[in-house]
Design an enzyme around this catalytic site. Structure first.
Site, PDB file in Angstrom:
ATOM      1  N   GLY A 156       2.786 -40.400   3.567  1.00  0.00           N
ATOM      2  CA  GLY A 156       3.668 -40.817   2.478  1.00  0.00           C
ATOM      3  C   GLY A 156       4.963 -41.341   3.084  1.00  0.00           C
ATOM      4  N   ARG A 157       6.027 -41.274   2.279  1.00  0.00           N
ATOM      5  CA  ARG A 157       7.306 -41.830   2.732  1.00  0.00           C
ATOM      6  C   ARG A 157       7.803 -41.143   3.998  1.00  0.00           C
ATOM      7  NH1 ARG A 157       8.616 -42.233  -3.481  1.00  0.00           N
ATOM      8  NH2 ARG A 157       7.492 -40.268  -3.368  1.00  0.00           N
ATOM      9  N   ILE A 158       7.701 -39.806   4.043  1.00  0.00           N
ATOM     10  CA  ILE A 158       8.237 -39.078   5.206  1.00  0.00           C
ATOM     11  C   ILE A 158       7.354 -39.335   6.428  1.00  0.00           C
ATOM     12  CG2 ILE A 158       8.839 -36.799   6.138  1.00  0.00           C
ATOM     13  CD1 ILE A 158       9.383 -35.932   3.188  1.00  0.00           C
ATOM     14  N   ARG A 179      -5.274 -39.563   2.739  1.00  0.00           N
ATOM     15  CA  ARG A 179      -6.332 -39.756   1.729  1.00  0.00           C
ATOM     16  C   ARG A 179      -6.620 -41.238   1.528  1.00  0.00           C
ATOM     17  NH1 ARG A 179      -4.497 -36.545  -3.401  1.00  0.00           N
ATOM     18  NH2 ARG A 179      -2.679 -37.626  -2.662  1.00  0.00           N
ATOM     19  N   ILE A 238       5.951 -29.466   8.807  1.00  0.00           N
ATOM     20  CA  ILE A 238       7.155 -29.517   7.950  1.00  0.00           C
ATOM     21  C   ILE A 238       6.737 -29.737   6.496  1.00  0.00           C
ATOM     22  CG2 ILE A 238       8.766 -30.331   9.717  1.00  0.00           C
ATOM     23  CD1 ILE A 238       8.430 -33.175   8.382  1.00  0.00           C
ATOM     24  N   ALA A 239       5.433 -29.545   6.206  1.00  0.00           N
ATOM     25  CA  ALA A 239       4.934 -29.895   4.871  1.00  0.00           C
ATOM     26  C   ALA A 239       5.066 -28.708   3.916  1.00  0.00           C
ATOM     27  CB  ALA A 239       3.500 -30.375   4.977  1.00  0.00           C
ATOM     28  N   ARG A 240       4.124 -27.817   3.954  1.00  0.00           N
ATOM     29  CA  ARG A 240       4.143 -26.631   3.099  1.00  0.00           C
ATOM     30  C   ARG A 240       3.370 -25.522   3.786  1.00  0.00           C
ATOM     31  NH1 ARG A 240       7.786 -28.140   0.624  1.00  0.00           N
ATOM     32  NH2 ARG A 240       8.045 -28.423  -1.614  1.00  0.00           N
ATOM     33  N   GLU A 269       6.134 -17.633   2.580  1.00  0.00           N
ATOM     34  CA  GLU A 269       7.535 -17.552   3.002  1.00  0.00           C
ATOM     35  C   GLU A 269       8.406 -16.958   1.880  1.00  0.00           C
ATOM     36  OE1 GLU A 269       7.770 -21.813   3.856  1.00  0.00           O
ATOM     37  OE2 GLU A 269       9.181 -22.069   2.212  1.00  0.00           O
ATOM     38  N   HIS A 287      12.418 -23.319   6.648  1.00  0.00           N
ATOM     39  CA  HIS A 287      12.246 -24.344   5.601  1.00  0.00           C
ATOM     40  C   HIS A 287      13.551 -25.108   5.355  1.00  0.00           C
ATOM     41  CE1 HIS A 287       9.721 -25.424   1.799  1.00  0.00           C
ATOM     42  NE2 HIS A 287      10.456 -26.458   2.204  1.00  0.00           N
ATOM     43  N   ILE A 288      13.997 -25.808   6.404  1.00  0.00           N
ATOM     44  CA  ILE A 288      15.273 -26.525   6.321  1.00  0.00           C
ATOM     45  C   ILE A 288      15.099 -28.026   6.569  1.00  0.00           C
ATOM     46  CG2 ILE A 288      16.782 -24.569   6.872  1.00  0.00           C
ATOM     47  CD1 ILE A 288      16.802 -25.638   9.827  1.00  0.00           C
ATOM     48  N   GLY A 289      13.877 -28.537   6.366  1.00  0.00           N
ATOM     49  CA  GLY A 289      13.603 -29.939   6.691  1.00  0.00           C
ATOM     50  C   GLY A 289      14.583 -30.926   6.072  1.00  0.00           C
TER      51      GLY A 289
HETATM   52  C1  DGY Z   1      10.947 -30.581  -0.502  1.00  0.00           C
HETATM   53  O1  DGY Z   1      11.703 -31.486  -0.828  1.00  0.00           O
HETATM   54  O2  DGY Z   1       9.824 -30.468  -0.999  1.00  0.00           O
HETATM   55  C2  DGY Z   1      11.463 -29.624   0.497  1.00  0.00           C
HETATM   56  O3  DGY Z   1      10.444 -28.901   1.090  1.00  0.00           O
HETATM   57  C3  DGY Z   1      12.480 -28.718  -0.147  1.00  0.00           C
HETATM   58  O4  DGY Z   1      11.800 -27.789  -0.954  1.00  0.00           O
END
Ligand code: DGY
Length: 334
Positions: A156-158, A179, A238-240, A269, A287-289
């Site tokens: 995606g964008r990131i 996908r 850095i996703a979930r 978390e 979780h500070i992305g």
């Molecule tokens: C997001 O933007 O989804 C980051 O993980 C902050 O929750």
């Protein structure tokens, strides 16, 4: 009648003030973590909520809070919200895409580099006073980032912003799996080549996960996938939490199946799997992305714009900038 909104976590006072200008606001200045019962209690009689990933908004909660019309989530990810249940009840959901793309990509790249170059371990070594001898030639020798193969799962964008950093800034060969495949133009702009998931796992020197969490991405990286990676490879999430099987990852890191991992997100978390905490070859962040001041302000501001507009106030009344289920807006116009 003045509408009422709930703000579930502490936020920037000047930005929250814009909500006070339009609504009765129930907020959380002490930033307490509310349990589901407290969230339900606070949502009674509210028309809108500024929510976060830690707030589970599901069908049962919606049924218990029938006045709710808008769930405006701070974050691009919204897996804490049952969007289908919201849509079925005419509740608008919004998120905060775009404003955090570059900041989160910076962080993903930084975490990948910290992992590859063993910055966490070596920082602890110096801080603990263990650096007593100079000139140890292979001390904390990691693996190169420049010129290596960067694998991205989720484009995606990131993902695309990370790909650009790799290809343009670090001369990396960038491969991705998603996908759906990007257009040829977007692939050229990202400097990334589409491959199947097996090739991605097999060829990546540094694999970065940026895909959204859903039932289908649960444990997308588990013991089997880790075994297919290079023993010298790094994995950055850095996703979930939940996209990686954290227990399987801890075993793989201990066994040397892969070299190292960088994790900003975790299953369950803020709890971190205890086996990960004991390993030196994993860099852990909370979780500070997207956490730069500028971006966190932009996220809060966009959420407030969404909430004001979703409840029919302000200059964009009825047209919140970033709806997740715009069909609710269309239905409201009918
Ligand atoms: C997001 O933007 O989804 C980051 O993980 C902050 O929750």
């Amino acid at each position: 009648m003045t509408l009422s909104v709930l703000v579930t976590r502490a936020t920037f006072a000047d930005i929250a003030q814009r909500l006070h200008d339009h609504f009765d606001v129930d907020d959380n200045p002490d930033d307490a973590l509310w349990d589901p019962d407290e969230l339900k209690r606070r949502l009674q009689g509210k028309q809108g909520v500024m929510s976060h990933g830690s707030d589970r908004i599901d069908a049962a909660l919606l049924d218990a809070c029938p006045t709710l019309k808008a769930v405006c989530n701070v974050g691009v990810g919204y897996n804490n919200v049952d969007v289908e249940a919201c849509t079925a009840r005419g509740v608008l959901v919004t998120n905060t895409p775009d404003v955090l793309t570059e900041t989160t990509a910076d962080f993903g790249f930084a975490l990948m580099m910290a992992t590859a170059r063993r910055i966490g371990e070596s920082e602890r070594f110096v801080r603990q006073g263990d650096w007593t001898k100079t000139g140890i030639f292979d001390m904390f020798a990691g693996s190169d980032v420049h010129g290596a193969t960067l694998g991205i799962l989720g484009m995606g964008r990131i993902g695309r912003a990370i790909a650009r950093r790799g290809s343009l800034g670090f001369g990396m060969r960038v491969i991705y799996h998603n996908r759906s495949r990007l257009t040829a133009e977007a692939e050229a702009e990202s400097g990334a080549r589409y491959v199947d998931k097996s090739t991605l796992l097999r060829e990546a020197d540094h694999l970065v996960l940026v895909l959204p969490y859903s039932a289908s991405s649960h444990h997308a990286i588990g013991a089997e996938e880790l075994k297919r990676m290079k023993p010298t490879a790094t994995l950055t999430n850095i996703a979930r939490g939940g996209i990686v099987d954290d227990a399987a990852l801890a075993s793989a890191l201990r066994a040397g199946t892969i070299a190292a991992a960088g994790l900003d997100v975790f299953e369950g978390e803020p709890r971190v799997h205890p086996a990960l905490l004991g390993l030196s070859n994993v860099v852990l962040t909370p979780h500070i992305g997207s956490a730069s001041i500028q971006t966190r302000r932009a996220m809060a501001s966009l959420t407030v714009d969404n909430l004001i507009a979703a409840l029919g106030a302000g200059p964009q009344a009825g047209q919140p900038p970033t709806p997740v289920n715009p069909e609710v807006l269309a239905a409201r116009l009918r």
